[in-house]
Structures are given as C-alpha cells and as structure tokens.
Design a protein around this motif. Structure first.
Motif, PDB file in Angstrom:
ATOM      1  N   GLY A   1       9.758  -0.447  -5.581  1.00 21.65           N
ATOM      2  CA  GLY A   1      11.103   0.031  -5.273  1.00 21.65           C
ATOM      3  C   GLY A   1      11.242   1.546  -5.359  1.00 21.65           C
ATOM      4  N   LEU A   2      10.201   2.269  -5.022  1.00 19.26           N
ATOM      5  CA  LEU A   2      10.203   3.726  -5.167  1.00 19.26           C
ATOM      6  C   LEU A   2      10.164   4.465  -3.831  1.00 19.26           C
ATOM      7  N   SER A   3      10.298   3.757  -2.727  1.00 20.55           N
ATOM      8  CA  SER A   3      10.169   4.367  -1.405  1.00 20.55           C
ATOM      9  C   SER A   3      11.102   5.547  -1.193  1.00 20.55           C
ATOM     10  N   GLU A   4      12.298   5.473  -1.749  1.00 16.89           N
ATOM     11  CA  GLU A   4      13.273   6.550  -1.552  1.00 16.89           C
ATOM     12  C   GLU A   4      12.834   7.873  -2.172  1.00 16.89           C
ATOM     13  N   HIS A   5      11.896   7.835  -3.100  1.00 21.48           N
ATOM     14  CA  HIS A   5      11.437   9.050  -3.772  1.00 21.48           C
ATOM     15  C   HIS A   5      10.311   9.777  -3.028  1.00 21.48           C
ATOM     16  N   LEU A   6       9.687   9.083  -2.098  1.00 20.36           N
ATOM     17  CA  LEU A   6       8.519   9.668  -1.436  1.00 20.36           C
ATOM     18  C   LEU A   6       8.837  10.949  -0.685  1.00 20.36           C
ATOM     19  N   SER A   7      10.006  11.019  -0.063  1.00 23.70           N
ATOM     20  CA  SER A   7      10.327  12.226   0.711  1.00 23.70           C
ATOM     21  C   SER A   7      10.491  13.457  -0.175  1.00 23.70           C
ATOM     22  N   GLN A   8      10.834  13.269  -1.451  1.00 31.16           N
ATOM     23  CA  GLN A   8      10.924  14.411  -2.362  1.00 31.16           C
ATOM     24  C   GLN A   8       9.577  14.720  -3.019  1.00 31.16           C
ATOM     25  N   LEU A   9       8.791  13.687  -3.263  1.00 33.04           N
ATOM     26  CA  LEU A   9       7.525  13.872  -3.971  1.00 33.04           C
ATOM     27  C   LEU A   9       6.390  14.346  -3.072  1.00 33.04           C
ATOM     28  N   LEU A  10       6.480  14.013  -1.799  1.00 33.74           N
ATOM     29  CA  LEU A  10       5.374  14.291  -0.894  1.00 33.74           C
ATOM     30  C   LEU A  10       5.849  15.050   0.329  1.00 33.74           C
ATOM     31  N   ARG A  11       4.940  15.823   0.912  1.00 33.45           N
ATOM     32  CA  ARG A  11       5.178  16.447   2.206  1.00 33.45           C
ATOM     33  C   ARG A  11       4.446  15.617   3.237  1.00 33.45           C
ATOM     34  N   TRP A  12       5.129  15.245   4.278  1.00 41.10           N
ATOM     35  CA  TRP A  12       4.499  14.460   5.332  1.00 41.10           C
ATOM     36  C   TRP A  12       4.155  15.394   6.467  1.00 41.10           C
ATOM     37  N   LYS A  13       2.903  15.438   6.802  1.00 47.22           N
ATOM     38  CA  LYS A  13       2.441  16.378   7.810  1.00 47.22           C
ATOM     39  C   LYS A  13       1.791  15.616   8.960  1.00 47.22           C
ATOM     40  N   PRO A  14       2.574  15.321   9.978  1.00 48.57           N
ATOM     41  CA  PRO A  14       1.955  14.657  11.122  1.00 48.57           C
ATOM     42  C   PRO A  14       1.047  15.617  11.876  1.00 48.57           C
ATOM     43  N   GLU A  15      -0.086  15.113  12.282  1.00 51.24           N
ATOM     44  CA  GLU A  15      -1.033  15.901  13.056  1.00 51.24           C
ATOM     45  C   GLU A  15      -1.420  15.108  14.292  1.00 51.24           C
ATOM     46  N   ILE A  16      -1.614  15.815  15.380  1.00 50.89           N
ATOM     47  CA  ILE A  16      -1.989  15.156  16.626  1.00 50.89           C
ATOM     48  C   ILE A  16      -3.463  14.769  16.583  1.00 50.89           C
ATOM     49  N   ASN A  17      -3.725  13.533  16.937  1.00 49.97           N
ATOM     50  CA  ASN A  17      -5.093  13.078  17.150  1.00 49.97           C
ATOM     51  C   ASN A  17      -5.374  13.346  18.622  1.00 49.97           C
ATOM     52  N   MET A  18      -5.976  14.502  18.930  1.00 56.64           N
ATOM     53  CA  MET A  18      -6.123  14.938  20.321  1.00 56.64           C
ATOM     54  C   MET A  18      -6.945  13.975  21.161  1.00 56.64           C
ATOM     55  N   THR A  19      -7.906  13.316  20.572  1.00 49.86           N
ATOM     56  CA  THR A  19      -8.704  12.360  21.335  1.00 49.86           C
ATOM     57  C   THR A  19      -7.820  11.240  21.866  1.00 49.86           C
TER      58      THR A  19
END
Length: 132
Positions: free
Chosen positions: A83-101
């Motif tokens: 039940g901790l999903s709501e905390h992830l946006s504060q605890l972690l940085r989400w960095k999407p990166e393109i998979n160019m292939t």
C-alpha cells in the motif's frame, strides 16, 4: 589544395591519437594515486559522505558515494503489495528513456504523436581513430 587539406587532416588525426593516449595515461595515473590515498587514509568505501583531512600543506576532500539502482517493476510491485504506491513519486525520480531500436521499428502512428514529448538536441560527436 587537396593535398594540404589531406595532410592537415592526417596531422589532426595523429594529434588526436596522441592526445587520447596522453589522456588515458593521465587518467590511469590519477586513479592509481587515488587508490593509494584510499588505502593510506583507510577510507571506508561502504560509508557515504564527505570527509576532509588536512595532510601537511594539503586539504584532501574525499567524497564517498554509493551507487543505487532500482528495479522499477519490482519496486512498484512491492509498493503495491504494501500500500505504498502513492509514495513512489516523492521517493523516486522516474526517467523515461527512448529505446531507439524499438522506436525506429515502431509504427509511425505510435511514435509520431509521442514526438511532442521528446526533445532532440545534437550531441557532441565521438571519434575513434586508429592508425593503419
């Protein structure tokens, strides 16, 4: 004119090779010195933080960092279980990166609308030059 340009390019290529070799020797030398400092100063690499030591005329600042990698799927699964999903946006940085292939192979109907969220800027070219 063409011969002088070719000669200049060959000279620059050799200068680049020389500079890379000098750079690598300098990097290797610096790292060997740092390894010896770590040994002599008994630096605990498992401890994170900054330590400054005065050694005669020198202040030696040692910054110890620990590298952390997160398995994004696993952390989301664990967070959901507890039940901790709501905390992830504060605890972690989400960095999407393109998979160019995959991106290049994907249908343009998928990638074209997404381009509005992608900024593309030219990077510095990298070179590898070897002598024949």
């Amino acid at each position: 004119m063409i011969d002088s340009k070719m000669s200049m390019l060959e000279n620059l290529s050799q200068s680049w090779i020389n500079a890379k070799q000098t750079e690598q020797v300098s990097i290797d030398t610096r790292r060997a010195i740092e390894d010896e400092l770590v040994r002599l100063l008994a630096v605990d690499s498992s401890e994170e933080g900054t330590d400054t030591r005065t050694i005669g005329l020198y202040d030696v600042k040692i910054v110890n960092r620990l590298t952390r990698k997160v398995d994004s799927d696993k952390i989301q699964e664990i967070a959901a279980e507890h039940g901790l999903s709501e905390h992830l946006s504060q605890l972690l940085r989400w960095k999407p990166e393109i998979n160019m292939t995959v991106w290049k192979r994907a249908d343009e109907r998928i990638t074209k609308p997404l381009l509005g969220a992608v900024t593309t800027t030219p990077g510095r070219p990298s070179f590898t030059i070897t002598r024949n």
